[in-house]
Motif scaffolding. Structure first.
Motif, PDB file in Angstrom:
ATOM      1  N   ARG A 111       0.828  -1.206   0.000  1.00 51.60           N
ATOM      2  CA  ARG A 111       0.000   0.000   0.000  1.00 51.60           C
ATOM      3  C   ARG A 111       0.859   1.251   0.000  1.00 51.60           C
ATOM      4  O   ARG A 111       1.737   1.411   0.847  1.00 51.60           O
ATOM      5  CB  ARG A 111      -0.935  -0.005   1.221  1.00 51.60           C
ATOM      6  CG  ARG A 111      -1.967  -1.099   1.165  1.00 51.60           C
ATOM      7  CD  ARG A 111      -2.832  -1.154   2.404  1.00 51.60           C
ATOM      8  NE  ARG A 111      -3.814  -2.245   2.276  1.00 51.60           N
ATOM      9  CZ  ARG A 111      -4.492  -2.782   3.288  1.00 51.60           C
ATOM     10  NH1 ARG A 111      -4.310  -2.311   4.518  1.00 51.60           N
ATOM     11  NH2 ARG A 111      -5.340  -3.772   3.073  1.00 51.60           N
ATOM     12  N   GLY A 112       0.577   2.130  -0.948  1.00 55.46           N
ATOM     13  CA  GLY A 112       1.284   3.394  -1.040  1.00 55.46           C
ATOM     14  C   GLY A 112       0.336   4.566  -0.897  1.00 55.46           C
ATOM     15  O   GLY A 112      -0.874   4.441  -1.098  1.00 55.46           O
ATOM     16  N   ALA A 113       0.919   5.712  -0.545  1.00 51.12           N
ATOM     17  CA  ALA A 113       0.152   6.956  -0.473  1.00 51.12           C
ATOM     18  C   ALA A 113       0.131   7.597  -1.866  1.00 51.12           C
ATOM     19  O   ALA A 113       0.543   6.980  -2.854  1.00 51.12           O
ATOM     20  CB  ALA A 113       0.776   7.884   0.562  1.00 51.12           C
ATOM     21  N   ASP A 114      -0.356   8.831  -1.957  1.00 54.38           N
ATOM     22  CA  ASP A 114      -0.325   9.555  -3.232  1.00 54.38           C
ATOM     23  C   ASP A 114       1.108   9.546  -3.752  1.00 54.38           C
ATOM     24  O   ASP A 114       2.029   9.965  -3.050  1.00 54.38           O
ATOM     25  CB  ASP A 114      -0.793  10.992  -3.024  1.00 54.38           C
ATOM     26  CG  ASP A 114      -2.202  11.049  -2.475  1.00 54.38           C
ATOM     27  OD1 ASP A 114      -3.140  11.100  -3.270  1.00 54.38           O
ATOM     28  OD2 ASP A 114      -2.350  11.034  -1.234  1.00 54.38           O
ATOM     29  N   PHE A 115       1.292   9.073  -4.987  1.00 51.68           N
ATOM     30  CA  PHE A 115       2.676   8.930  -5.431  1.00 51.68           C
ATOM     31  C   PHE A 115       3.090   9.981  -6.453  1.00 51.68           C
ATOM     32  O   PHE A 115       2.273  10.616  -7.105  1.00 51.68           O
ATOM     33  CB  PHE A 115       2.982   7.509  -5.911  1.00 51.68           C
ATOM     34  CG  PHE A 115       2.053   6.911  -6.936  1.00 51.68           C
ATOM     35  CD1 PHE A 115       2.030   7.364  -8.239  1.00 51.68           C
ATOM     36  CD2 PHE A 115       1.233   5.839  -6.596  1.00 51.68           C
ATOM     37  CE1 PHE A 115       1.213   6.783  -9.191  1.00 51.68           C
ATOM     38  CE2 PHE A 115       0.405   5.241  -7.547  1.00 51.68           C
ATOM     39  CZ  PHE A 115       0.398   5.723  -8.842  1.00 51.68           C
ATOM     40  N   PHE A 116       4.400  10.147  -6.528  1.00 55.49           N
ATOM     41  CA  PHE A 116       5.007  11.113  -7.439  1.00 55.49           C
ATOM     42  C   PHE A 116       6.263  10.497  -8.022  1.00 55.49           C
ATOM     43  O   PHE A 116       6.775   9.495  -7.529  1.00 55.49           O
ATOM     44  CB  PHE A 116       5.358  12.416  -6.696  1.00 55.49           C
ATOM     45  CG  PHE A 116       6.471  12.271  -5.679  1.00 55.49           C
ATOM     46  CD1 PHE A 116       7.763  12.694  -5.971  1.00 55.49           C
ATOM     47  CD2 PHE A 116       6.231  11.706  -4.417  1.00 55.49           C
ATOM     48  CE1 PHE A 116       8.792  12.555  -5.045  1.00 55.49           C
ATOM     49  CE2 PHE A 116       7.250  11.581  -3.481  1.00 55.49           C
ATOM     50  CZ  PHE A 116       8.529  12.002  -3.797  1.00 55.49           C
ATOM     51  N   GLY A 117       6.774  11.100  -9.077  1.00 55.80           N
ATOM     52  CA  GLY A 117       8.004  10.609  -9.689  1.00 55.80           C
ATOM     53  C   GLY A 117       7.949  10.715 -11.195  1.00 55.80           C
ATOM     54  O   GLY A 117       6.964  11.211 -11.771  1.00 55.80           O
ATOM     55  N   PRO A 118       8.982  10.235 -11.873  1.00 55.76           N
ATOM     56  CA  PRO A 118       9.015  10.283 -13.339  1.00 55.76           C
ATOM     57  C   PRO A 118       7.808   9.574 -13.949  1.00 55.76           C
ATOM     58  O   PRO A 118       7.428   8.491 -13.509  1.00 55.76           O
ATOM     59  CB  PRO A 118      10.318   9.536 -13.673  1.00 55.76           C
ATOM     60  CG  PRO A 118      11.180   9.725 -12.457  1.00 55.76           C
ATOM     61  CD  PRO A 118      10.238   9.699 -11.301  1.00 55.76           C
ATOM     62  N   ASP A 119       7.203  10.214 -14.925  1.00 57.33           N
ATOM     63  CA  ASP A 119       6.073   9.663 -15.682  1.00 57.33           C
ATOM     64  C   ASP A 119       4.785   9.540 -14.876  1.00 57.33           C
ATOM     65  O   ASP A 119       3.824   8.926 -15.340  1.00 57.33           O
ATOM     66  CB  ASP A 119       6.423   8.301 -16.290  1.00 57.33           C
ATOM     67  CG  ASP A 119       7.629   8.379 -17.219  1.00 57.33           C
ATOM     68  OD1 ASP A 119       7.705   9.356 -17.990  1.00 57.33           O
ATOM     69  OD2 ASP A 119       8.489   7.491 -17.155  1.00 57.33           O
ATOM     70  N   VAL A 120       4.737  10.129 -13.671  1.00 61.50           N
ATOM     71  CA  VAL A 120       3.489  10.142 -12.910  1.00 61.50           C
ATOM     72  C   VAL A 120       2.701  11.378 -13.334  1.00 61.50           C
ATOM     73  O   VAL A 120       3.170  12.504 -13.157  1.00 61.50           O
ATOM     74  CB  VAL A 120       3.752  10.178 -11.391  1.00 61.50           C
ATOM     75  CG1 VAL A 120       2.436  10.323 -10.633  1.00 61.50           C
ATOM     76  CG2 VAL A 120       4.493   8.924 -10.949  1.00 61.50           C
ATOM     77  N   HIS A 121       1.538  11.173 -13.883  1.00 61.55           N
ATOM     78  CA  HIS A 121       0.732  12.289 -14.374  1.00 61.55           C
ATOM     79  C   HIS A 121      -0.561  12.465 -13.577  1.00 61.55           C
ATOM     80  O   HIS A 121      -0.834  13.540 -13.067  1.00 61.55           O
ATOM     81  CB  HIS A 121       0.422  12.085 -15.859  1.00 61.55           C
ATOM     82  CG  HIS A 121       1.636  11.915 -16.715  1.00 61.55           C
ATOM     83  ND1 HIS A 121       2.608  12.892 -16.842  1.00 61.55           N
ATOM     84  CD2 HIS A 121       2.065  10.859 -17.470  1.00 61.55           C
ATOM     85  CE1 HIS A 121       3.573  12.470 -17.648  1.00 61.55           C
ATOM     86  NE2 HIS A 121       3.262  11.240 -18.038  1.00 61.55           N
ATOM     87  N   ASN A 122      -1.347  11.404 -13.464  1.00 62.48           N
ATOM     88  CA  ASN A 122      -2.669  11.510 -12.849  1.00 62.48           C
ATOM     89  C   ASN A 122      -2.614  11.247 -11.349  1.00 62.48           C
ATOM     90  O   ASN A 122      -3.163  10.274 -10.840  1.00 62.48           O
ATOM     91  CB  ASN A 122      -3.631  10.536 -13.533  1.00 62.48           C
ATOM     92  CG  ASN A 122      -3.774  10.834 -15.005  1.00 62.48           C
ATOM     93  OD1 ASN A 122      -3.890  11.992 -15.393  1.00 62.48           O
ATOM     94  ND2 ASN A 122      -3.767   9.812 -15.828  1.00 62.48           N
ATOM     95  N   SER A 123      -1.965  12.145 -10.644  1.00 61.90           N
ATOM     96  CA  SER A 123      -1.838  12.076  -9.195  1.00 61.90           C
ATOM     97  C   SER A 123      -1.974  13.496  -8.667  1.00 61.90           C
ATOM     98  O   SER A 123      -1.761  14.470  -9.407  1.00 61.90           O
ATOM     99  CB  SER A 123      -0.466  11.498  -8.803  1.00 61.90           C
ATOM    100  OG  SER A 123      -0.173  11.734  -7.445  1.00 61.90           O
ATOM    101  N   SER A 124      -2.333  13.620  -7.396  1.00 62.41           N
ATOM    102  CA  SER A 124      -2.396  14.964  -6.808  1.00 62.41           C
ATOM    103  C   SER A 124      -1.034  15.644  -6.847  1.00 62.41           C
ATOM    104  O   SER A 124      -0.939  16.872  -6.779  1.00 62.41           O
ATOM    105  CB  SER A 124      -2.896  14.878  -5.358  1.00 62.41           C
ATOM    106  OG  SER A 124      -1.993  14.124  -4.568  1.00 62.41           O
ATOM    107  N   VAL A 125       0.024  14.834  -6.931  1.00 62.11           N
ATOM    108  CA  VAL A 125       1.384  15.379  -7.055  1.00 62.11           C
ATOM    109  C   VAL A 125       2.035  14.806  -8.317  1.00 62.11           C
ATOM    110  O   VAL A 125       3.163  14.323  -8.304  1.00 62.11           O
ATOM    111  CB  VAL A 125       2.236  15.092  -5.794  1.00 62.11           C
ATOM    112  CG1 VAL A 125       1.864  16.037  -4.678  1.00 62.11           C
ATOM    113  CG2 VAL A 125       2.079  13.642  -5.319  1.00 62.11           C
TER     114      VAL A 125
END
Length: 303
Positions: free
Chosen positions: A150-164
């Protein structure tokens, strides 16, 4: 053979980690298309169809479930989507590693840890809770070897449809104002996509990881304002932060269905949202990428 369901940012993070370990990889998506290194197969399948699901997993030893229906269609599709995937994994006799979020816990006072009850009252939280219960029941009945990361809101390369996602980082890279959800001065745990992918692979390779859920490693929790200010500093600009509440989400929901669906989950950004991932790090010795390093990699990917 490792079969990854989904070619989004998490599926690709799992792929990169498996390849770094010399493992063979096959990805599955609705389109059957993705940009991947040579030697990696991408196949087309409709995972809502149990026959296709069984066929695509036929020779799998481990299945990584990183796919999901459109956010606005969770209530009508997600349970049957998971049932189809479970059917395929069970027929193949494969281990199933499922990527989940934290919706099932509902509103929590204090740190969010794996032993909390599922008290969600939101539509999507109740769906997540029921999906997790079904998986654990199958494991307890000896029908399926499954673990959940289980992960929280994720971010990083190629992440588009996230709050971050990229909508946050692209304006930061240009020194323009960015928009965040909820109260930026509340603490919020964010998960770096590469840490999420690595954690799922680690779970897949440890037999004692199965039969329960694990919170994947996260860097120390800061406020959303602090998170964004670090990103601006790394980009070389002063921070300019705007906020988005229910009113703006409702307005956006007139044109973007996913924005409308985000309203019920806004509570996660209006109060402290602190995820405890210490059991994972203690058991497997894996710690999260530092926040500065993770944000630097994320910004670099926006260029």
């Amino acid at each position: 053979m490792n079969v990854i369901l989904g070619t989004g940012p998490l599926g690709m993070a799992v792929m990169r980690e498996l390849l770094s370990r010399g493992e063979s990889v096959r990805l599955v998506s609705m389109s059957g298309k993705a940009t991947v290194p040579s030697g990696v197969r991408v196949e087309k399948a409709d995972l809502m169809d149990k026959d296709q699901s069984k066929a695509i997993m036929k020779q799998a030893k481990v299945v990584f479930q990183c796919a999901q229906p459109p956010y606005q269609k969770w209530d009508e599709l997600f349970l049957s989507f998971q049932d189809s995937i479970v059917s395929g994994a069970m027929t193949a006799g494969a281990k199933l590693v499922v990527a989940e979020n934290l919706y099932m816990y509902g509103q929590v006072k204090g740190n969010i840890h794996e032993s909390l009850p599922y008290t969600a009252t939101t539509k999507k939280g109740e769906i997540r809770a029921e999906m997790s219960r079904r998986l654990l029941q199958l494991h307890q009945e000896g029908k399926l070897q499954v673990t959940m990361g289980r992960g929280a809101d994720f971010f990083g390369p190629d992440v588009h449809n996230s709050s971050v996602g990229s909508r946050l980082f692209k304006p930061i890279m240009k020194g323009k104002a960015c928009t965040v959800m909820g109260n930026p001065d509340k603490k919020h745990t964010y998960t770096f996509i590469d840490d999420f992918g690595k954690a799922l692979v680690v779970l897949s390779q440890n037999d004692d990881a199965f039969g329960r859920a694990w919170h994947v490693p996260n860097a120390a929790t800061v406020t959303t304002r602090e998170f964004v200010e670090i990103a601006y500093r790394l980009a070389g600009f002063p921070a300019v932060i705007r906020t988005m509440g229910k009113g703006m989400l409702r307005l956006g929901g007139l044109f973007i269905p996913a924005a409308r669906e985000s309203i019920e989950m806004l509570y996660q950004f209006e109060q402290d949202f602190i995820v405890d991932s210490s059991p994972f790090s203690k058991r497997f010795g894996l710690v999260a990428t530092s926040l500065e390093s993770a944000l630097a990699k994320t910004l670099d990917a926006q260029k």
